[in-house]
Design a protein around this motif. Structure first.
Motif, mmCIF file in Angstrom:
data_model
loop_
_atom_site.group_PDB
_atom_site.id
_atom_site.type_symbol
_atom_site.label_atom_id
_atom_site.label_comp_id
_atom_site.label_asym_id
_atom_site.label_seq_id
_atom_site.Cartn_x
_atom_site.Cartn_y
_atom_site.Cartn_z
ATOM 1 N N ALA A 13 0.821 -1.214 0.000
ATOM 2 C CA ALA A 13 0.000 0.000 0.000
ATOM 3 C C ALA A 13 0.855 1.264 0.000
ATOM 4 O O ALA A 13 0.448 2.300 -0.534
ATOM 5 N N ALA A 14 2.036 1.186 0.599
ATOM 6 C CA ALA A 14 2.890 2.376 0.718
ATOM 7 C C ALA A 14 3.934 2.478 -0.393
ATOM 8 O O ALA A 14 4.615 3.493 -0.507
ATOM 9 N N MET A 15 4.046 1.435 -1.227
ATOM 10 C CA MET A 15 5.200 1.362 -2.126
ATOM 11 C C MET A 15 5.162 2.411 -3.237
ATOM 12 O O MET A 15 6.187 3.030 -3.541
ATOM 13 N N LEU A 16 4.023 2.629 -3.874
ATOM 14 C CA LEU A 16 3.986 3.569 -4.993
ATOM 15 C C LEU A 16 4.426 4.961 -4.556
ATOM 16 O O LEU A 16 5.253 5.602 -5.203
ATOM 17 N N GLU A 17 3.895 5.430 -3.434
ATOM 18 C CA GLU A 17 4.282 6.756 -2.954
ATOM 19 C C GLU A 17 5.768 6.801 -2.614
ATOM 20 O O GLU A 17 6.443 7.804 -2.845
ATOM 21 N N ALA A 18 6.292 5.681 -2.108
ATOM 22 C CA ALA A 18 7.692 5.645 -1.683
ATOM 23 C C ALA A 18 8.659 5.661 -2.864
ATOM 24 O O ALA A 18 9.742 6.240 -2.780
ATOM 25 N N VAL A 19 8.283 5.018 -3.984
ATOM 26 C CA VAL A 19 9.251 4.826 -5.071
ATOM 27 C C VAL A 19 8.872 5.562 -6.353
ATOM 28 O O VAL A 19 9.575 5.461 -7.361
ATOM 29 N N ALA A 20 7.776 6.319 -6.345
ATOM 30 C CA ALA A 20 7.323 6.988 -7.571
ATOM 31 C C ALA A 20 8.384 7.935 -8.119
ATOM 32 O O ALA A 20 8.494 8.124 -9.338
ATOM 33 N N ALA A 21 9.157 8.538 -7.233
ATOM 34 C CA ALA A 21 10.162 9.512 -7.683
ATOM 35 C C ALA A 21 11.548 8.900 -7.820
ATOM 36 O O ALA A 21 12.535 9.620 -8.026
ATOM 37 N N ALA A 22 11.660 7.576 -7.714
ATOM 38 C CA ALA A 22 12.969 6.929 -7.838
ATOM 39 C C ALA A 22 13.558 7.190 -9.215
ATOM 40 O O ALA A 22 12.862 7.155 -10.234
ATOM 41 N N LYS A 23 14.864 7.445 -9.252
ATOM 42 C CA LYS A 23 15.510 7.727 -10.530
ATOM 43 C C LYS A 23 16.841 6.988 -10.610
ATOM 44 O O LYS A 23 17.441 6.633 -9.592
ATOM 45 N N VAL A 24 17.287 6.763 -11.858
ATOM 46 C CA VAL A 24 18.559 6.100 -12.118
ATOM 47 C C VAL A 24 19.498 7.124 -12.740
ATOM 48 O O VAL A 24 19.134 7.794 -13.713
ATOM 49 N N VAL A 25 20.701 7.277 -12.162
ATOM 50 C CA VAL A 25 21.639 8.294 -12.640
ATOM 51 C C VAL A 25 23.009 7.677 -12.886
ATOM 52 O O VAL A 25 23.361 6.644 -12.314
ATOM 53 N N GLU A 26 23.780 8.318 -13.750
ATOM 54 C CA GLU A 26 25.176 7.950 -13.975
ATOM 55 C C GLU A 26 26.078 8.827 -13.109
ATOM 56 O O GLU A 26 25.790 10.015 -12.916
ATOM 57 N N VAL A 27 27.179 8.247 -12.635
ATOM 58 C CA VAL A 27 28.203 9.021 -11.926
ATOM 59 C C VAL A 27 29.546 8.563 -12.472
ATOM 60 O O VAL A 27 30.047 7.506 -12.124
ATOM 61 N N ASN A 28 30.108 9.379 -13.375
ATOM 62 C CA ASN A 28 31.389 9.031 -13.982
ATOM 63 C C ASN A 28 32.039 10.290 -14.549
ATOM 64 O O ASN A 28 31.616 11.406 -14.230
ATOM 65 N N SER A 29 33.037 10.115 -15.394
ATOM 66 C CA SER A 29 33.791 11.260 -15.897
ATOM 67 C C SER A 29 32.987 12.118 -16.861
ATOM 68 O O SER A 29 33.348 13.256 -17.134
ATOM 69 N N ARG A 30 31.893 11.588 -17.412
ATOM 70 C CA ARG A 30 31.110 12.373 -18.369
ATOM 71 C C ARG A 30 29.795 12.872 -17.792
ATOM 72 O O ARG A 30 29.138 13.716 -18.398
ATOM 73 N N ALA A 31 29.386 12.341 -16.657
ATOM 74 C CA ALA A 31 28.100 12.752 -16.079
ATOM 75 C C ALA A 31 28.127 12.545 -14.577
ATOM 76 O O ALA A 31 28.790 11.643 -14.070
ATOM 77 N N ASN A 32 27.398 13.405 -13.876
ATOM 78 C CA ASN A 32 27.222 13.228 -12.435
ATOM 79 C C ASN A 32 25.792 13.595 -12.086
ATOM 80 O O ASN A 32 25.470 14.762 -11.873
ATOM 81 N N GLY A 33 24.922 12.596 -12.066
ATOM 82 C CA GLY A 33 23.514 12.835 -11.785
ATOM 83 C C GLY A 33 23.194 12.908 -10.316
ATOM 84 O O GLY A 33 22.027 13.096 -9.948
ATOM 85 N N LEU A 34 24.207 12.736 -9.463
ATOM 86 C CA LEU A 34 23.959 12.795 -8.020
ATOM 87 C C LEU A 34 23.744 14.241 -7.584
ATOM 88 O O LEU A 34 24.594 15.095 -7.814
ATOM 89 N N ASP A 35 22.629 14.498 -6.963
ATOM 90 C CA ASP A 35 22.368 15.827 -6.415
ATOM 91 C C ASP A 35 21.380 15.664 -5.277
ATOM 92 O O ASP A 35 20.187 15.467 -5.500
ATOM 93 N N TYR A 36 21.906 15.699 -4.050
ATOM 94 C CA TYR A 36 21.054 15.458 -2.890
ATOM 95 C C TYR A 36 20.458 16.747 -2.327
ATOM 96 O O TYR A 36 19.909 16.753 -1.233
ATOM 97 N N THR A 37 20.609 17.849 -3.065
ATOM 98 C CA THR A 37 19.992 19.095 -2.609
ATOM 99 C C THR A 37 18.508 19.071 -2.972
ATOM 100 O O THR A 37 18.042 18.222 -3.721
ATOM 101 N N GLY A 38 17.763 19.977 -2.463
ATOM 102 C CA GLY A 38 16.318 20.031 -2.714
ATOM 103 C C GLY A 38 15.577 20.264 -1.419
ATOM 104 O O GLY A 38 16.132 20.742 -0.434
ATOM 105 N N GLU A 39 14.315 19.905 -1.426
ATOM 106 C CA GLU A 39 13.496 20.107 -0.226
ATOM 107 C C GLU A 39 14.073 19.292 0.929
ATOM 108 O O GLU A 39 14.323 18.097 0.797
#
Length: 919
Positions: free
Chosen positions: A498-524
């Motif tokens: 019952a709680a899973m959709l709300e918990a994982v709806a915003a889950a994302k997959v990012v690359e972290v390497n020499s050409r990209a860094n999708g990690l960004d823990y800033t925000g609300e």
């Protein structure tokens, strides 16, 4: 946790810093404060808060060890009366606000005082040059320690502080963020782009925004000469400290050196006259590390030394969790230009990890019981057809291994359970480290994005259908994963679904390497991110993944330091440690277990040498002569393909035949040697007792050294069992046969299992059952316990030790580690080294080992099944020796390393330098 509940936590925690409460008293206090602050939290939230606070305030941390040159007199205590602890006080408040346990803050305060007191005194105008090293644990809080040191150094009068932070931009940027928060008190990236508009206080600046240090780098940009030159008017005044966070790159270092020389040439000697502190984060990486090209080592190493030598008063402090390259490798191998090097000649500090540290010992030693399944570890056995361990840059990724899909499902379920526990505002991450090539990482990211998206879509359509949802194949897979992994953590599936959709709806997959860094823990601040990070070397050293919960790790390397640094899952997992899972190949698990033992002994050796008042040079010599150094040295020199002679000390050492031959003639020879030893024991009245008299077998005392020597003379050693070459060991024993090694204890192992009894030399034995590295069978090599390289059971060196001495050694260890041995929640695990140090007589252990056939999980990993015919049907013979402290501990014997043969069997070392990635 809501902002109101977090405020309640802060108020209660600050109060408890001065007056401890627990149990009913704590819960009453929390309820009272809940009403006074109008938080109106429910009873479940208040009870969870009480448990969190009790756990936090129960965390302890030892003072570690300090090995230094006693000719230097620490100056800090005398100078404290004249020091205003402005920067440290701000930082201490930040640590409290961030929920760091009180005992950890107190210990950090003491440790940073000890380190600062061994740096040069900035109040003295005399020239000085101090060099030291701080050895911590991977992801255990080294950054917090050196940030505290920087704050105290600035308070004491240091006005130029340089932090060299790794060889990749994302690690440098992350370190800059930590320095911004813990020392500068401003967001340097915002300040650089928005000027006065961006001059917003953060971190320590929220407590007191005066005396803001000058930052010549920011979160967006490394050191630049033009940017630095615009700040010279501020620097010249030296009213506040100047700090730079730079990448460990020869171009960056060259620019910094040029800028300093230019300012000095213009007559600005003020800068060069200032006391300078240089923090070398990941000091084993590129500063000294032998796996980098020799030219590159020389360049970066020389530039760091040039930077230090440019100042009349300078200090170098290297921080690392993997100091093997720094202290295992003999300095004599370097060129004349490198003889001075950056060896920590003045002090070495060993940091203890706090008691809640989720580290290698906990996962790979304590977390793998002898008679059960691993607690946190899961095996990858299904990758070779989809994504081989060794692959090229053009490897395709058309589908995901089932074990990776299982890991993703576990991650999404763990995120959901964490939300149910009130951790929705906390970040939750998954690590996928399976390739060093950025192109392959991108393909993996795409496949993972598709798979996660499919789960999210399924939950939207069918997630609310209750029991009927299980008719959906994907939800049925989620249910199976929950049942297999997390039933004990949250036994109500309907609640999870019952709680899973709300918990994982915003889950994302990012690359972290020499050409990209999708990690960004800033925000609300009240919304935790749910991130799956795919990367290679950029994820393998220094970078922190916030709330790392699940890992799928398909890498393998023979280098101690590289493998340990890849362990981004080490750290602190308050409130969700039971949800953490790590998937990796069994071979990598074995290596980690082996390295965990070596790392633990390293820290214990530091404490032992502190007690003996040894110097850093003494410590370096002792570690380089430890038998484990044979393995490290062989790997560092593997590329040469030559034989090398290495000097090793056997005082206070443990050696064992973790690598045995499977050649029938040699097996027969070794069995005959064991049979002859048992016959000789019978001749002196030492027959098999009617029952086992110690844990693990039969202990016989008063055995003459000649019997041990005769056995070793007959022994057929495998050429890759470096530590058990018999000639050096026999020489060591013969030289002491008339004195300290004349009389021996012998343990004949006898296991508690259902194996077929084995009869030899009039004895009937239940053999130990051990797995082997099945790939090595092709070379007639029985690698006992795989890369773990462990034949004996943990705790075996306690056998034969006087019980009172053993109790005293255990008590000393618990006291050093600040462990409450009476706490039922924390079962102490004692390393064998502590028993060896109080041993009166040497111990010889004769092992009888039944090699088991592979199980279902291991079978697919064996490319050539015909090698299984080389597993002996009868038990094989092995041996171990525990040698006590010698009266002549510095005497060493010589071992020969055949690195060419090792390279043939294990393959060349995979170089994880980012330059080899597809960038």
């Amino acid at each position: 946790m809501t902002a109101e509940l977090k405020h309640l936590d802060d108020v209660v925690s600050q109060s408890l810093a001065h007056q401890r409460k627990s149990g009913t008293e704590l819960r009453t206090f929390i309820t009272t404060m809940n009403g006074a602050l109008n938080v109106n939290a429910g009873p479940y939230a208040l009870e969870q808060l009480a448990r969190d606070i009790e756990e936090r305030f129960g965390i302890t941390m030892g003072l570690g060890a300090m090995v230094d040159d006693e000719s230097f007199r620490p100056w800090l205590d005398e100078a404290k009366a004249s020091i205003d602890p402005f920067y440290w006080d701000r930082y201490k408040k930040l640590l409290h606000k961030n929920g760091l346990p009180q005992d950890v803050i107190t210990t950090t305060d003491e440790l940073t005082d000890r380190i600062l007191g061994r740096l040069g005194n900035p109040g003295l105008d005399d020239k000085w040059d101090r060099r030291g090293m701080v050895v911590g644990h991977v992801q255990s809080g080294k950054t917090a320690n050196y940030t505290g040191l920087i704050c105290k150094a600035a308070d004491a009068g240091y006005r130029l502080i340089v932090v060299i932070a790794g060889i990749h931009n994302n690690l440098r940027n992350q370190t800059q963020e930590r320095i911004d928060e813990g020392f500068i008190g401003r967001d340097t990236g915002r300040l650089a782009t928005q000027g006065k508009k961006g001059n917003r206080a953060i971190g320590v600046g929220l407590f007191d925004d005066r005396h803001v240090p000058v930052g010549l780098t920011n979160t967006l940009a490394d050191f630049r000469k033009d940017t630095a030159s615009t700040n010279t008017s501020q620097i010249d005044s030296y009213k506040v400290p100047v700090v730079l966070v730079i990448k460990k790159n020869h171009n960056t270092l060259r620019n910094l050196l040029d800028w300093l020389r230019e300012n000095s040439a213009r007559g600005d000697d003020q800068m060069i006259d200032q006391p300078m502190l240089l923090i070398d984060d990941e000091a084993d990486n590129a500063s000294i590390n032998t796996k980098y090209s020799k030219d590159e080592i020389t360049k970066i190493n020389g530039q760091i030394r040039d930077l230090l030598n440019m100042f009349h008063r300078s200090c170098y402090v290297g921080y690392t969790a993997t100091p093997f390259a720094n202290i295992f490798v003999d300095p004599d191998q370097y060129d004349e230009a490198l003889k001075e090097d950056l060896f920590p000649k003045h002090f070495i500090v060993g940091l203890d990890a706090p008691s809640n540290y989720f580290g290698a010992k906990k996962i790979f030693i304590d977390g793998i019981p002898d008679d059960g399944d691993p607690v946190w570890l899961r095996y990858i056995t299904d990758n070779e057809d989809v994504l081989p361990m060794k692959h090229r840059i053009d490897q395709t990724v058309n589908e995901l291994p089932e074990s990776l899909k299982e890991a993703v499902r576990a991650f999404l379920i763990a995120r959901t359970i964490r939300n149910l526990r009130g951790q929705a505002s906390k970040h939750c991450s998954m690590l996928v480290n399976a390739s060093r090539f950025t192109k392959v990482q991108g393909l993996l990211r795409n496949r993972l994005h598709q798979y996660v998206g499919g789960i999210q879509d399924t939950l939207r359509v069918n997630g609310a259908r209750g029991e009927a949802a299980l008719r959906d194949a994907m939800i049925a897979d989620l249910h199976e994963t929950w049942e297999r992994e997390y039933f004990d953590a949250e036994p109500d599936w309907s609640k999870v679904l019952a709680a899973m959709l709300e918990a994982v709806a915003a889950a994302k997959v990012v690359e972290v390497n020499s050409r990209a860094n999708g990690l960004d823990y800033t925000g609300e601040s009240n919304v935790g991110q749910t991130v799956i990070a795919v990367g290679g070397f950029s994820l393998s050293r220094g970078l922190t993944l916030e709330g790392l919960t699940v890992t799928w790790f398909l890498r393998n390397t023979m280098m101690y330091d590289t493998l340990m640094q890849m362990g981004r899952w080490f750290g602190y997992r308050g409130g969700y440690e039971d949800l953490c899972r790590i998937w990796m190949p069994s071979e990598a698990i074995d290596w980690y277990a082996h390295i965990a033992e070596a790392s633990e002994e390293l820290h214990l050796e530091l404490k032992k040498m502190e007690k003996a008042k040894a110097t850093p040079s003494d410590f370096g010599l002792a570690v380089r002569s430890h038998p484990a150094s044979l393995l490290v040295t062989a790997r560092n020199k593997m590329g040469s393909g030559e034989e090398h002679i290495v000097s090793v000390g056997l005082s206070n050492a443990f050696v064992e035949t973790a690598k045995l031959t499977s050649e029938p003639k040699k097996l027969a020879t070794n069995e005959a040697a064991a049979q002859q030893l048992l016959h000789e024991l019978s001749k002196i009245g030492l027959d098999q007792p009617t029952q086992k008299n110690v844990a693990g077998g039969y202990l016989l005392s008063g055995v003459p050294a000649t019997l041990i020597d005769t056995f070793l003379l007959a022994w057929e050693n495998h050429e890759l069992s470096y530590q058990t070459q018999t000639n050096p060991i026999r020489k060591y024993i013969r030289d002491r046969q008339a004195t300290e090694l004349g009389s021996w204890d012998i343990l004949i192992t006898d296991a508690n299992n259902k194996a077929q009894p084995h009869t030899i030399g009039g004895w009937t034995i239940l053999p130990q059952v051990r797995g082997v590295g099945y790939k090595d069978l092709a070379d007639h090599l029985l690698s006992i316990s795989g890369r773990n390289a462990r034949l004996a059971s943990r705790g075996v060196e306690k056998v034969g030790v006087d019980p009172e001495n053993a109790r005293r050694a255990e008590a000393d260890f618990l006291n050093q580690q600040k462990i409450d041995g009476s706490d039922p929640r924390r079962r102490p695990s004692f390393p064998d080294l502590i028993y060896r140090e109080v041993r009166d007589k040497p111990l010889f252990i004769l092992h009888f080992v039944k090699v088991r056939q592979p199980n279902e999980d291991e079978y697919p990993l064996i490319p050539d099944k015909s090698v299984l015919d080389r597993i002996p049907e009868k038990p094989v013979i092995g041996w171990s020796i525990s040698l006590p402290e010698s009266a002549t501990p510095n005497e060493r014997v010589q071992y020969i390393l055949n690195t060419r043969k090792q390279a043939e069997i294990y393959g060349m070392q995979e170089d994880d330098d980012g330059a080899y990635e597809d960038d």
